[in-house]
Enzyme design. Structure first.
Site, short mmCIF file in Angstrom:
data_model
loop_
_atom_site.label_atom_id
_atom_site.label_comp_id
_atom_site.label_asym_id
_atom_site.label_seq_id
_atom_site.Cartn_x
_atom_site.Cartn_y
_atom_site.Cartn_z
N ARG A 283 39.86 -32.39 25.05
CA ARG A 283 38.60 -32.72 25.28
C ARG A 283 37.95 -31.55 24.63
O ARG A 283 37.82 -30.78 24.87
CB ARG A 283 37.94 -33.88 25.91
CG ARG A 283 38.75 -35.24 26.51
CD ARG A 283 36.98 -35.74 27.17
NE ARG A 283 36.05 -35.40 27.63
CZ ARG A 283 35.19 -35.98 28.04
NH1 ARG A 283 35.06 -36.75 28.04
NH2 ARG A 283 34.59 -35.23 28.96
N ASP B 104 27.50 -49.03 26.80
CA ASP B 104 27.33 -47.81 27.63
C ASP B 104 27.19 -46.84 26.79
O ASP B 104 27.84 -46.87 26.22
CB ASP B 104 28.43 -47.75 28.64
CG ASP B 104 28.76 -46.64 29.64
OD1 ASP B 104 27.89 -45.35 28.82
OD2 ASP B 104 29.07 -46.26 30.28
N TYR C 231 22.69 -36.22 30.88
CA TYR C 231 23.42 -35.03 30.68
C TYR C 231 24.12 -34.98 30.05
O TYR C 231 24.61 -33.64 30.17
CB TYR C 231 23.70 -35.11 32.18
CG TYR C 231 24.99 -35.72 32.92
CD1 TYR C 231 25.92 -35.88 32.70
CD2 TYR C 231 24.33 -36.58 34.27
CE1 TYR C 231 26.64 -36.66 33.42
CE2 TYR C 231 25.05 -37.90 34.28
CZ TYR C 231 26.62 -37.94 33.53
OH TYR C 231 26.98 -38.65 34.33
N LYS C 232 24.88 -35.82 29.39
CA LYS C 232 25.60 -35.32 28.17
C LYS C 232 24.64 -34.67 26.84
O LYS C 232 24.11 -33.60 27.19
CB LYS C 232 26.88 -36.45 27.78
CG LYS C 232 26.98 -36.62 29.12
CD LYS C 232 28.35 -37.75 28.40
CE LYS C 232 29.13 -38.40 29.74
NZ LYS C 232 29.42 -37.64 30.42
N PHE D 120 35.26 -46.07 31.10
CA PHE D 120 34.93 -45.08 31.68
C PHE D 120 35.02 -46.00 32.73
O PHE D 120 34.45 -46.97 32.67
CB PHE D 120 33.74 -44.66 31.80
CG PHE D 120 33.98 -43.98 32.58
CD1 PHE D 120 34.25 -41.84 32.55
CD2 PHE D 120 33.01 -43.15 33.54
CE1 PHE D 120 34.72 -40.67 33.23
CE2 PHE D 120 33.39 -42.55 34.58
CZ PHE D 120 33.56 -41.31 34.84
#
Lengths: 398, 398
Positions: free
Chosen positions: B372, B195, B220-221, B126
């Site tokens: 996705r 990560d 937050y995922k 990312f």
């Protein structure tokens, strides 16, 4: 009723800002700790219910676009801008004050160019600024020179890259000379970075007018943004193109959703962003800023000085000389929006503040011997000031 | 009813986690974007009303102590710990993922000691990890070497200080070999920084078991902490005493309220703090973590694999070959909790996702050609997977 109580009533009646108190959730406490955590504006809970249940709960990921989450850091920055004398497009909200100090000090030292290896740091600063400036200096090959604000002009020289100063001293409440010191820093060819934590929302700052280079500030004191609400970074427009952040996170990229491996910074205040904005805290701040609609910072400053004058007068009248000594300057030009009183007996400081809180007068303390009383003109009145001084005298056993 | 729909019904009936869906605020949308923003747990709005009206509005400054605000970063870190296989005392919550990547990469490069000047960074990362690692390298005298995760073992050497890797690739959904790569990094005498943004809450991580050195992740995922909720930093206990943060803010000080000019770091995970914690976002996260009470990460992983298997099977059944191609590995050991499909015609990617959202199937896309679909086992079921594949086929005009 004593003369001072009568005067307080009259002053409150004549106060053009007195109606603003109704915008906040307050009880019969005298809340003089708004310089640490501002009171809750009444409309914020309903607004946050909407954010949580509708924007997060129902729209979910669509809210980044449809609820304006993505653009919140600059939008809220532009609402803070007039309160600190900045034109739009120069302030971005996000991260803590400490993280923004790091961005600002590193960026300022880079903007100063080579050949300047010193960063002057307010020796009386709130500690985090000094700790973070030390790390910034270590990582950019500079050295920190601690210096009292009054001594900054004498300490400036061709080696000075940047100067980090507090607008108002967190401990004493002393207001430093932002226009004069900024001009002196510029005359030496260096950059001025100001920490506005204890001034923004309490008095005029004039960032643009005084050509401040970079500034940071928190939003949970006089701006009432809520506990730990995100801080902000000001980068003067003339520096934005060369602003070189040490924290070049993806949200500061010119094309964040391109997700390219090479970093290309966005233009403007967006460049000061780092990671994903913390939306709940940020939107509580945005809602809180509504209380400023139509409020003049000059009027706030006038009331702040009148309040602290009156509090000092009440303390002088009620508390026998020698028990506490004001360390906040008497001169208006050197006073922020708090009054700090030094206890003659340092060991009394904690029990005195505890007793004040028990009697409904909430201030705080700074070790070893400072009682702090913050005056937020939006919701503190003259009767509050009189009562605080009276209860202080009671607590001191007068 | 088709065979696949019947199978979905049977699979949902047999799903031991199916009741958890009731803990979330969901409508008849098939929400497959929990790998971007997790859904809202039902009890969070009431909890946040309490935090805002009672803790902020009524207790105000007293809440730092009385409501446990001050200790929230470590307390919440200790609740995340079992979800990522860490013993208590090693995780602190706060700041964004990007800021935590900066702390972790700088600290890792310092822990590695002199004579090692390379930081290997996942070339498929990312983007923010790469940007921030670049800044960390620039400021510590290292150079970044981009390398695909599979090529890390060959790229390791005596010059390697640290390696920054993603546990699951945000684009492809590929799961990388954390145990094997960490062991290889250690064999080269370097430190491994992971990560966990796309793995925590979706599959077992085993930070302690695999002797990971440092790790970061967002909340937050799959952890459902809310938009932009604070990230976390893991520093293995054996590294804590030497952990040397580039962001030594006041809340990481051994005596933060001593307010001394010299920085003395606290012991333990507290050392990873920076500034004042953003309480509203942080306590929304804390409340959200309640949905994990009694939930086994192994059960979540088993359901995740069953869901993505079934979705891939439905896509294969409904969508004619060649229109979309899975880029997420078929092998369980290489799959995270999302399925990424490459569109044969890249220009179709955006209109296809838009049409899916309009028909109640919410995923997202990554340019230029990736659709996705994230599967959050706590609230996504097999009927959701079947419907998503069926609607995808409809949208593709089959």
């Amino acid at each position: 009723m004593s003369d001072l109580r009568e005067r307080a009533t009259a002053l409150d009646s004549a106060d053009p800002l007195s109606a603003l108190r109704e915008l906040f959730t307050l009880d019969d406490t005298v809340y003089l700790d708004g310089n640490s955590l501002g009171a809750l504006p009444r409309h914020v809970p309903a607004r946050m219910q909407h954010v949580i249940t509708r924007e997060w709960g129902s729209l979910r990921i669509r809210s980044w676009d449809e609820s304006g989450w993505w653009t919140a850091p600059e939008r809220i920055g532009d609402r803070i801008a007039p309160l600190v004398g900045a034109a739009a497009g120069q302030i971005v909200v996000g991260d803590s004050t400490s993280v923004n100090v790091f961005k600002a000090v590193v960026a300022a030292s880079r903007l100063a160019g080579g050949g300047r290896d010193e960063i002057l740091v307010d020796a009386t600063t709130f500690p985090t600024d000094g700790y973070i400036a030390g790390s910034a200096a270590r990582m950019t090959g500079h050295r920190v020179v601690p210096v009292a604000p009054a001594d900054v002009p004498a300490a400036l020289g061709p080696r000075t890259a940047a100067v980090l100063l507090n607008h108002v001293d967190y401990r004493s409440g002393r207001l430093h000379d932002l226009p004069g010191l900024t001009a002196a820093v510029h005359a030496a060819g260096a950059l001025a970075v100001w920490d506005l934590c204890h001034s923004a929302g309490a008095l005029p700052v004039g960032l643009d007018a005084h050509r401040v280079d970079l500034a940071v500030g928190c939003t949970y004191k006089y701006l009432n943004g809520g506990p730990g609400s995100p801080a902000y970074l000001y980068v003067a427009e003339r520096h934005q193109e060369a602003f070189d952040s040490p924290l070049p996170g993806w949200t500061s990229h010119a094309d964040p959703f391109g997700m390219t491996p090479g970093y290309v910074p966005a233009d403007g205040s967006v460049r000061g962003r780092v990671g994903t904005p913390d939306i709940l805290s940020m939107l509580a701040l945005e809602a809180s800023l509504d209380v400023w609609d139509g409020v003049s910072v000059d009027a706030v400053r006038a009331k702040s000085l009148a309040l602290t004058d009156f509090f000092l007068e009440c303390v002088a009248a009620y508390v026998p000389e020698g028990r506490v000594t004001p360390v906040t300057p008497a001169a208006h030009g050197e006073r922020g929006s708090q009054v700090s009183l030094r206890c003659e007996v340092p060991a009394e400081t904690e029990p005195v503040m505890r007793a004040l809180v028990e009697r409904g007068v909430v201030g705080d303390l700074r070790r070893p011997d400072i009682l702090r009383f913050g005056f937020t003109p939006l919701y503190v009145g003259f009767a509050d000031a009189e009562r605080a001084a009276r209860v202080l005298a009671e607590v001191l056993g007068v």
